[in-house]
Write a protein that holds these residues in place. Sequence first.
Motif, PDB file in Angstrom:
ATOM      1  N   CYS A   1       0.860  -1.192   0.000  1.00 60.88           N
ATOM      2  CA  CYS A   1       0.000   0.000   0.000  1.00 60.88           C
ATOM      3  C   CYS A   1       0.889   1.232   0.000  1.00 60.88           C
ATOM      4  N   HIS A   2       0.710   2.112  -1.008  1.00 61.41           N
ATOM      5  CA  HIS A   2       1.447   3.366  -1.115  1.00 61.41           C
ATOM      6  C   HIS A   2       0.497   4.516  -0.805  1.00 61.41           C
ATOM      7  N   ALA A   3       0.937   5.432   0.055  1.00 52.35           N
ATOM      8  CA  ALA A   3       0.137   6.609   0.414  1.00 52.35           C
ATOM      9  C   ALA A   3       0.834   7.859  -0.111  1.00 52.35           C
ATOM     10  N   HIS A   4       0.139   8.597  -0.965  1.00 52.74           N
ATOM     11  CA  HIS A   4       0.676   9.836  -1.540  1.00 52.74           C
ATOM     12  C   HIS A   4       0.109  11.024  -0.775  1.00 52.74           C
ATOM     13  N   PHE A   5       1.014  11.818  -0.169  1.00 50.59           N
ATOM     14  CA  PHE A   5       0.626  13.013   0.574  1.00 50.59           C
ATOM     15  C   PHE A   5       0.866  14.223  -0.322  1.00 50.59           C
ATOM     16  N   PRO A   6      -0.171  14.782  -0.979  1.00 46.24           N
ATOM     17  CA  PRO A   6       0.046  15.893  -1.921  1.00 46.24           C
ATOM     18  C   PRO A   6       0.648  17.122  -1.261  1.00 46.24           C
ATOM     19  N   GLY A   7       0.306  17.375   0.012  1.00 42.06           N
ATOM     20  CA  GLY A   7       0.822  18.580   0.665  1.00 42.06           C
ATOM     21  C   GLY A   7       2.330  18.592   0.746  1.00 42.06           C
ATOM     22  N   THR A   8       2.928  17.456   1.109  1.00 42.49           N
ATOM     23  CA  THR A   8       4.389  17.369   1.205  1.00 42.49           C
ATOM     24  C   THR A   8       5.004  16.752  -0.042  1.00 42.49           C
ATOM     25  N   ARG A   9       4.149  16.409  -1.018  1.00 43.56           N
ATOM     26  CA  ARG A   9       4.618  15.769  -2.258  1.00 43.56           C
ATOM     27  C   ARG A   9       5.494  14.565  -1.917  1.00 43.56           C
ATOM     28  N   THR A  10       4.976  13.732  -1.049  1.00 46.31           N
ATOM     29  CA  THR A  10       5.712  12.589  -0.541  1.00 46.31           C
ATOM     30  C   THR A  10       4.872  11.333  -0.686  1.00 46.31           C
ATOM     31  N   ILE A  11       5.540  10.223  -0.983  1.00 51.19           N
ATOM     32  CA  ILE A  11       4.894   8.923  -1.015  1.00 51.19           C
ATOM     33  C   ILE A  11       5.592   8.028   0.002  1.00 51.19           C
ATOM     34  N   ILE A  12       4.807   7.391   0.877  1.00 50.98           N
ATOM     35  CA  ILE A  12       5.368   6.400   1.785  1.00 50.98           C
ATOM     36  C   ILE A  12       4.654   5.088   1.547  1.00 50.98           C
ATOM     37  N   GLN A  13       5.293   4.009   1.913  1.00 47.42           N
ATOM     38  CA  GLN A  13       4.718   2.706   1.604  1.00 47.42           C
ATOM     39  C   GLN A  13       4.710   1.826   2.844  1.00 47.42           C
ATOM     40  N   LYS A  14       3.694   0.978   2.918  1.00 42.84           N
ATOM     41  CA  LYS A  14       3.526   0.033   4.015  1.00 42.84           C
ATOM     42  C   LYS A  14       4.406  -1.185   3.759  1.00 42.84           C
ATOM     43  N   GLU A  15       4.673  -1.923   4.819  1.00 44.90           N
ATOM     44  CA  GLU A  15       5.403  -3.169   4.650  1.00 44.90           C
ATOM     45  C   GLU A  15       4.619  -4.103   3.720  1.00 44.90           C
ATOM     46  N   PRO A  16       5.279  -4.864   2.854  1.00 45.36           N
ATOM     47  CA  PRO A  16       4.567  -5.765   1.939  1.00 45.36           C
ATOM     48  C   PRO A  16       3.744  -6.800   2.704  1.00 45.36           C
ATOM     49  N   ILE A  17       2.572  -7.122   2.147  1.00 46.39           N
ATOM     50  CA  ILE A  17       1.691  -8.137   2.717  1.00 46.39           C
ATOM     51  C   ILE A  17       1.791  -9.394   1.860  1.00 46.39           C
ATOM     52  N   ASP A  18       2.017 -10.518   2.527  1.00 53.30           N
ATOM     53  CA  ASP A  18       2.139 -11.816   1.854  1.00 53.30           C
ATOM     54  C   ASP A  18       0.774 -12.504   1.885  1.00 53.30           C
ATOM     55  N   LEU A  19       0.128 -12.605   0.702  1.00 54.62           N
ATOM     56  CA  LEU A  19      -1.167 -13.269   0.597  1.00 54.62           C
ATOM     57  C   LEU A  19      -0.941 -14.685   0.062  1.00 54.62           C
ATOM     58  N   ARG A  20      -1.276 -15.669   0.889  1.00 48.40           N
ATOM     59  CA  ARG A  20      -1.068 -17.070   0.526  1.00 48.40           C
ATOM     60  C   ARG A  20      -2.435 -17.727   0.299  1.00 48.40           C
ATOM     61  N   VAL A  21      -2.674 -18.172  -0.919  1.00 47.92           N
ATOM     62  CA  VAL A  21      -3.960 -18.778  -1.306  1.00 47.92           C
ATOM     63  C   VAL A  21      -3.778 -20.283  -1.421  1.00 47.92           C
ATOM     64  N   LYS A  22      -4.556 -21.028  -0.617  1.00 42.84           N
ATOM     65  CA  LYS A  22      -4.507 -22.493  -0.664  1.00 42.84           C
ATOM     66  C   LYS A  22      -5.476 -22.995  -1.738  1.00 42.84           C
ATOM     67  N   ALA A  23      -4.964 -23.757  -2.683  1.00 42.09           N
ATOM     68  CA  ALA A  23      -5.801 -24.263  -3.771  1.00 42.09           C
ATOM     69  C   ALA A  23      -6.766 -25.315  -3.253  1.00 42.09           C
ATOM     70  N   THR A  24      -7.940 -25.383  -3.858  1.00 38.84           N
ATOM     71  CA  THR A  24      -8.954 -26.375  -3.486  1.00 38.84           C
ATOM     72  C   THR A  24      -9.644 -26.863  -4.744  1.00 38.84           C
ATOM     73  N   ASN A  25     -10.128 -28.094  -4.681  1.00 38.53           N
ATOM     74  CA  ASN A  25     -10.798 -28.676  -5.849  1.00 38.53           C
ATOM     75  C   ASN A  25     -12.277 -28.352  -5.890  1.00 38.53           C
ATOM     76  N   SER A  26     -12.818 -27.873  -4.789  1.00 45.00           N
ATOM     77  CA  SER A  26     -14.263 -27.594  -4.737  1.00 45.00           C
ATOM     78  C   SER A  26     -14.472 -26.221  -4.107  1.00 45.00           C
ATOM     79  N   MET A  27     -14.663 -25.191  -4.944  1.00 45.22           N
ATOM     80  CA  MET A  27     -14.964 -23.844  -4.464  1.00 45.22           C
ATOM     81  C   MET A  27     -16.457 -23.759  -4.188  1.00 45.22           C
TER      82      MET A  27
END
Length: 1239
Positions: free
Chosen positions: A192-218
């Motif tokens: 997630c990147h947050a752009h602050f127009p007032g300070t013309r700055t972009i900061i970013q959150k730590e990366p999130i690891d999304l792990r999807v377990k496969a299944t045969n029957s959704m």
Amino acid sequence: MVVALRYLKGAWAPTFPPVITEQSPRRLVVFPTDDISLKCEASGKPEVQFRWTRDGVHFKPKEELGVTVYQSPHSGSFTITGNNSNFAQRFQGIYRCFASNKLGTAMSHEIRLMAEGAPKWPKETVKPVEVEEGESVVLPCNPPPSAEPLRIYWMNSKILHIKQDERVTMGQNGNLYFANVLTSDNHSDYICHAHFPGTRTIIQKEPIDLRVKATNSMIDRKPRLLFPTNSSSHLVALQGQPLVLECIAEGFPTPTIKWLRPSGPMPADRVTYQNHNKTLQLLKVGEEDDGEYRCLAENSLGSARHAYYVTVEAAPYWLHKPQSHLYGPGETARLDCQVQGRPQPEVTWRINGIPVEELAKDQKYRIQRGALILSNVQPSDTMVTQCEARNRHGLLLANAYIYVVQLPAKILTADNQTYMAVQGSTAYLLCKAFGAPVPSVQWLDEDGTTVLQDERFFPYANGTLGIRDLQANDTGRYFCLAANDQNNVTIVANLKVKDATQITQGPRSAIEKKGSRVTFTCQASFDPSLQPSITWRGDGRDLQELGDSDKYFIEDGRLVIHSLDYSDQGNYSCVASTELDVVESRAQLLVVGKPGLTSLGSPGPVPRLVLSDLHLLTQSQVRVSWSPAEDHNAPIEKYDIEFEDKEMAPEKWYSLGKVPGNQTSTTLKLSPYVHYTFRVTAINKYGPGEPSPVSETVVTPEAAPEKNPMDVKGEGNETTNMVITWKPLRWMDWNAPQVQYRVQWRPQGTRGPWQEQIVSDPFLVVSNTSTFVPYEIKVQAVNSQGKGPEPQVTIGYSGEDYPQAIPELEGIEILNSSAVLVKWRPVDLAQVKGHLRGYNVTYWREGSQRKHSKRHIHKDHVVVPANTTSVILSGLRPYSSYHLEVQAFNGRGSGPTSEFTFSTPEGVPGHPEALHLECQSNTSLLLRWQPPLSHNGVLTGYVLSYHPLDEGGKGQLSFNLRDPELRTHNLTDLSPHLRYRFQLQATTKEGPGEAIVREGGTMALSGISDFGNISATAGENYSVVSWVPKEGQCNFRFHILFKALGEEKGGASLSYNQSSYTQWDLQPDTDYEIHLFKERMFRHQMAVKTNGTGRVRLPPAGFATEGWFIGFVSAIILLLLVLLILCFIKRSKGGKYSVKDKEDTQVDSEARPMKDETFGEYSDNEEKAFGSSQPSLNGDIKPLGSDDSLADYGGSVDVQFNEDGSFIGQYSGKKEKEAAGGNDSSGATSPINPAVALE
């Protein structure tokens, strides 16, 4: 009121109350790199004095460190300059400015100053998010709060946006919502990147690891709302502002969102649906938008809903704003203040900035129904009032003065004006009067009696006399008399009444057959002294210009129209006019095909619709028949046959075709597998009529596709893949319940077998390709009944790589001192590794030819199209050395650079700096100046010209000063009683440059040296002496001396124009005499006493005050500071590393400068203005107090980004400020204004 103000500021009244002319906005957000500037300007006589409050407490800007107060007669503005990242915090609050003179006090609105620090995401440990395929998940963003609206972006570690659709959506709160996850969502770098127009700055959150377990029957499941989570919510919308409602749902299959308004229809002209229908935005909210709004999430298993109950409220707004007025003695003053809002605002009054509740009880004024009323006003009642209205949504303020003056009556309308009008009309005779008290206005006839005895005569409040139903005997002279207790004045108005224009015989309406002709006649009578005119108009269109055509004939008041058609129907007017009046007579023309039809308009509805030959449905055909519609006197031109598919696109009608208006049946060619419901609409020249009743629904059988997708493309987004995309088929071209796509590809030029894959989505990623290789591509539609026609072959390309081609420079042609022509040879396309998009030309100034600059390098860029191999660089600095780089670029990025250096020739210099005039005697002046900031070459000297001002430029003297190092020149033999205009220009070999101009006279003209209004204030150990330089007074130097018992301080030499002097190191609680000397002659004396509790005995000087000891300690501190900076740089940079290593490494959460509104594209023009987490809007890099900032160690950071998002740190000293003195200045330097040489 404008006339009154001009009259007030004229010779009649030399004074007027304060009026606020300019002020800061109501809400002011200050960021760490900003100075704080509060503006307050006002007009008024006598001169306006300013004061400020902060949070209701008196605030003195001059006593605050780092504050600059604008020294202007009409300005109380000030600027606060910070020296650290947190300085603005202590100045937060609500400010108010008061502008006063002896006639009253005006007040500014409340200015809320808010300080915002550098944004920073707290360090956090983000655990992996594990979820089974088909389930929903929400990835939180939770950016740091900000006073300004943020922009949130979700990207991966390759700076690529996360694709969003009906299944994956970012909410207004910045969270990323998955209605259901797929195995393709399995990634470890959701950032997630947050752009602050007032300070013309972009900061970013730590990366999130999304792990999807496969299944045969959704497992299918009905929708559930992820946002909002409850069944209903209440919102307050502000009138005039946008309203945003949002609903995000989860479920499988992916739900769709609909919006409903039970209380009425949606305002289609103001409502938009965004974010795949999940967001409803309503513009310019009004009171009529109150009520309930529902969102409905649906899929094949069910639905979920949420109800928004919206209440519309409003900030205060004016119904009647109080206005400033002049009053005469004895009059009653009334200021109305009527406001509205929701909730109803509270209204309060102030007089001269003081709430009426805090004033002494005075029976002269009273507040009645929102109005301030003063009876029997006198000059002492002159005041400035303030009406203030507020509710929880805002605040309104109006300043209005009551100025009690005595002014003689004056009529502003010109005397002896002549007015002309016609009988029966209304005439208006003007008489605009002004005075205080407000003069009474009377209108008299030639006998001196009032004209108001006749009820046809009526006066207006502004003095105008109206005369209705004019008669011939109203011609004559009328007298306007304006009088008050000062005087009375009179003007004459002449009225001439003319005969009115009359149409004696007008045109008559007619009904004519098509193809025939019609004649209209018109006769009129006019006043013989006026110029008459008769013209013809048709449906508002002037027909005079068409009078000679075959269609229209106009002569002697006759209009003849030949060969009538239905397009000739309409209204025809005879217009008789003079310069005083216009009359019109209208007739209607109706063109019919048969006699006797008189109704007009669009056709009636088709009454009956029948389907036949249903056995033809197997061949995808059907016969449609209908009964003819009423033509309403305009022939039916065509019938439009439409259909609706209630299964695939309910409530949306598509046209199958149009048939002639004389036809009442047709056989339609249908598409396979469509649920057809038909209707027919008749159309004539006036438009379509009502549609017929809908037919029964018929379904055509399934069939193989008859079309293939369009816009097939192949482009790589990585060096080793190719993404094949196409425009999917419309549902009506599927020919079956579902459709898929057969994708085939092979390298171009080979005869080998095609590789293929069948997919449902309109794209396919081909992996493990070579870099930038052409492929043959085919995409074919496939359904349960078979394949579509053989598709066409399209050429696509696999992913591009960075170019290896180096442009070869042919040369640089100098066009003039500020422009060059750069040429290079075309690059080898085989080395481009992709499609050549163009060339990046980067250039920057390294300094003048005399000296290279050590300042921060500013780089300019020019993008040149691929088919062009030359570019003109303009706007260059003369006499400068430039570095040039040329790079070829493709869709992947830029290649290696070709470098070159060149120099521009000399040009003319800029204007000299700081030209001062110092009086020497009654006939001589000493001129002092500083060299220009921009030499643009080698200075060869100066040209000095001057002439007396009252001789219109005659007698001008001009001569050359050949010494470029010269800084002064003494002029003699000047006239003691004349003012002169002096013009000074610096020269190079190219000639003289821009001039600096000053005006002044000798000592005899400016008078005896006078300090004017001089004063002294004191602190505990200092005293400030200030004076106001007298207008027209020559500058001179003098000495100042502070004397006390047993102590003497000062002896400084000062300039009269510097306005103030501060003496430090004084003893507390001590009386001092201040002596001023000019040319060793005593000129002025004053006394001042310092604050404190007593004198301080200073200890005897020791070795710690010796110069060698101070220098030794300073050297040790400087050495430690350099070592500390080097350690920090080594830790921050961590050495050089590859782009690939950065991409594979978890991205740290730190602020990055935002160059444009998108990611991944940065320009050198803005790189210079940003540091690592400390961007600056004004080009100066200032410390923010961030943990990651080098500013704490005395330096600044300039961060540049490569095209893949990695950065290269460049560290430089703090940006130098330009000094007025140039490289030859002899003035003293200071930490605030260092003297630097600017080339």
